[in-house]
Design a protein around this motif. Sequence first.
Motif, short mmCIF file in Angstrom:
data_model
loop_
_atom_site.label_atom_id
_atom_site.label_comp_id
_atom_site.label_asym_id
_atom_site.label_seq_id
_atom_site.Cartn_x
_atom_site.Cartn_y
_atom_site.Cartn_z
N PRO A 136 36.29 43.47 59.20
CA PRO A 136 35.76 43.40 57.50
C PRO A 136 34.92 45.10 56.99
O PRO A 136 34.57 44.75 56.28
CB PRO A 136 35.02 42.10 57.96
N ASP A 137 34.39 45.26 57.83
CA ASP A 137 33.40 46.71 57.92
C ASP A 137 34.69 47.65 56.47
O ASP A 137 34.40 48.44 56.72
CB ASP A 137 32.68 47.17 59.00
N ARG A 138 35.78 47.73 57.35
CA ARG A 138 36.87 48.54 57.30
C ARG A 138 37.82 48.25 55.91
O ARG A 138 38.29 48.99 55.09
CB ARG A 138 37.60 48.99 57.67
N VAL A 139 38.14 46.50 55.94
CA VAL A 139 38.69 45.95 54.78
C VAL A 139 38.84 45.06 54.56
O VAL A 139 38.57 43.83 55.39
CB VAL A 139 40.49 46.13 55.67
N LYS A 140 38.39 44.51 53.47
CA LYS A 140 38.05 43.29 52.56
C LYS A 140 39.07 42.76 51.65
O LYS A 140 39.22 43.02 51.16
CB LYS A 140 36.71 43.76 52.18
N PRO A 141 38.80 41.27 51.68
CA PRO A 141 39.55 41.09 51.19
C PRO A 141 39.01 40.97 49.26
O PRO A 141 38.12 41.21 49.70
CB PRO A 141 38.97 38.95 51.18
N GLY A 142 39.80 40.81 48.46
CA GLY A 142 39.53 41.17 47.15
C GLY A 142 40.32 42.82 46.90
O GLY A 142 40.61 43.62 47.59
N ARG A 143 39.87 42.93 46.12
CA ARG A 143 39.90 44.66 45.76
C ARG A 143 39.12 45.73 45.97
O ARG A 143 38.84 46.54 45.97
CB ARG A 143 40.60 44.73 44.01
N ALA A 144 37.56 44.91 47.18
CA ALA A 144 37.18 45.71 47.53
C ALA A 144 37.29 47.70 48.43
O ALA A 144 36.93 48.60 47.09
CB ALA A 144 36.07 45.54 48.37
N ARG A 145 38.14 47.40 48.49
CA ARG A 145 39.54 48.65 49.11
C ARG A 145 39.78 49.53 47.79
O ARG A 145 39.94 50.30 48.60
CB ARG A 145 39.79 48.35 50.34
N VAL A 146 40.24 48.59 46.92
CA VAL A 146 41.31 49.61 46.42
C VAL A 146 40.26 51.00 45.21
O VAL A 146 41.01 51.33 44.47
CB VAL A 146 41.96 48.35 45.62
N ARG A 147 39.49 50.25 44.85
CA ARG A 147 38.39 51.45 43.67
C ARG A 147 38.52 52.27 45.18
O ARG A 147 38.05 53.24 44.33
CB ARG A 147 36.92 50.16 44.55
N ARG A 148 38.80 52.37 46.35
CA ARG A 148 39.08 53.86 46.77
C ARG A 148 39.66 54.62 46.29
O ARG A 148 39.40 56.18 46.50
CB ARG A 148 38.55 53.91 48.10
N SER A 149 40.73 53.94 45.59
CA SER A 149 41.92 55.33 45.75
C SER A 149 41.56 55.78 44.53
O SER A 149 40.35 55.00 43.37
CB SER A 149 43.14 54.30 45.14
N PRO A 150 41.82 56.71 44.34
CA PRO A 150 42.03 57.51 43.22
C PRO A 150 41.75 57.34 41.81
O PRO A 150 41.22 57.14 40.65
CB PRO A 150 43.21 58.89 43.53
N LEU A 151 43.21 56.55 41.80
CA LEU A 151 43.05 55.99 39.81
C LEU A 151 42.12 55.17 39.93
O LEU A 151 41.25 54.96 38.77
CB LEU A 151 44.66 54.81 40.66
N ALA A 152 41.83 54.21 41.18
CA ALA A 152 40.18 53.15 41.14
C ALA A 152 39.08 53.59 40.88
O ALA A 152 38.30 53.07 40.12
CB ALA A 152 40.79 52.41 42.36
N LEU A 153 39.50 54.50 41.53
CA LEU A 153 37.77 55.66 41.53
C LEU A 153 37.35 56.14 39.97
O LEU A 153 36.87 56.49 38.66
CB LEU A 153 38.55 57.47 42.23
N LEU A 154 39.31 56.77 39.05
CA LEU A 154 38.75 57.24 37.88
C LEU A 154 38.57 55.95 36.48
O LEU A 154 37.79 56.25 36.72
CB LEU A 154 41.11 57.47 37.24
#
Length: 519
Positions: free
Chosen positions: A283-301
Amino acid sequence: MNGHVLRALALAEVRLRMRRLSTMVALLVVVALSWAMIADPAGGEALLVFNKARVLYTSSALALGSATLGALLFGLGGFYLVRGRMSEDVRSGIGGVIGASPVASGVFLAGRWLGCVAYLGALVAAFMLTMLVLHALRGDGPIEPLVYLQTYALLLLPMVFFAASCAILFDSWAPLMGKGGDLLFFVLWVAQLALMTQAGSSELPALMVFDFSGLAATVAAVQGFVSGADFSIGSSKFDPAVAPVTLPSLLWSARMMALRGASSLIALLPLLAAWPLFHRYSPDRVKPGRARVRRSPLALLNAALRPLAALAAPLLGLAARLPGVAGQVLADIALTFLIDPSALLAVLLCAGAALLVPAAALPAVLMAGVAFWGILVSDMSTRDFAADTEDLTGVVSGGVARRYLRQYAASVLLGLMFMGPVALRWSLAQPVRALALLTGVACLAALASLFGRCSRSARLFLSLFLFGLYVALNASRAPMLDAVGFNGAANLRSLGMYALVGVLALAGGYLWNASRPQR
């Protein structure tokens, strides 16, 4: 014990994938594309052309040509087809169970990898069987199964290994689990094709061990037979007055086969890298939903451009005041801008550039707009499933079938926001090109909606879209590949074909959704 677990994991992976509707869709797409790839010589075009002479459709020619084109397709599409399983585990909640199980991470990843390889191998086998049927109808000479098997194994096996290994790596490392990982692999795929330019002779340099697609090996194999000849692979015109050429059954030297074997081993490196990076659903490395997706370059943009989302907020108020379907479609568009503020900026840039740049620069503006729009709408029809809101949106008036049409309409309107100004400028000077643009947008939106709803994944459409975009950029004179008119090659015939495909895709998707039980 590990062997038994490994076998069970691989079989479970294969069975799960084979039972999905997306597998049937992918299989049908593979069969349709394989037939479309091989030109009928009766039409004046051939798969392989040497110095304006066509190469007879023997087993070696058809195997070499089809495997080369198949490597382009499976090298990109295979990755998108097999990745995303760990995101599903997280979303469904089974990831926590897997993480708490006593199965070692290495065994689990190896089992998943074997399942991916078996799945892609089944699609490749279907592709090869289709070629055998085509050989029986259009081929020259007897069908030689061993020639097909040897060529397909040498060209496609390293590519399958590499696609499966990258899919496991990108799924195992949280920062690459979203669209950023999808785009990164596309960049890697394009960069890999550049190796083809290094194959200047029949002998391959050692650098070609990174040629997972086998394109450089194909060029070297052909040049070993006809050194210095002008040749092309794909649908090319030939001169019927020139005597046809026959390829020998054996094109591969021992060095080439050794290099392909080395490529197969190197293709496993991403899998090894996945082992220490595997999040194991912690849970501290990958979470349900889109929490981790925000770390992608596109999500960071998108996160950086979050203030722009305020510009889309008034659209929600307007959507609430508009009656019926119009308000619902506008709400979907507003939601898209709120989720991806970068889309709002891209629309403004594309529309502004289309109105201000010289006419000669319009194709470049259109290419950029099509690429961004295609990626943006690839998950429009899967948004409800990904957010687990299908039950909620399905009870709105009209049910899932009308919801499908609303999402399709939102995709088309978004396309017009990106590319409408270009169509407007072409409408007087180049009406056919402008009409091709509108037809292409409507057709691609229908395919995105159909593939997304049937496979419940954006990646089926995304992989084919990116593949088609790359091919269209490199085959600028083919009307049938100029879906939206940026090459200026589209004609009334190609326009009619895309209109028909769009209508069939939209009708098929509507009927499929209407036949499902109401939610």
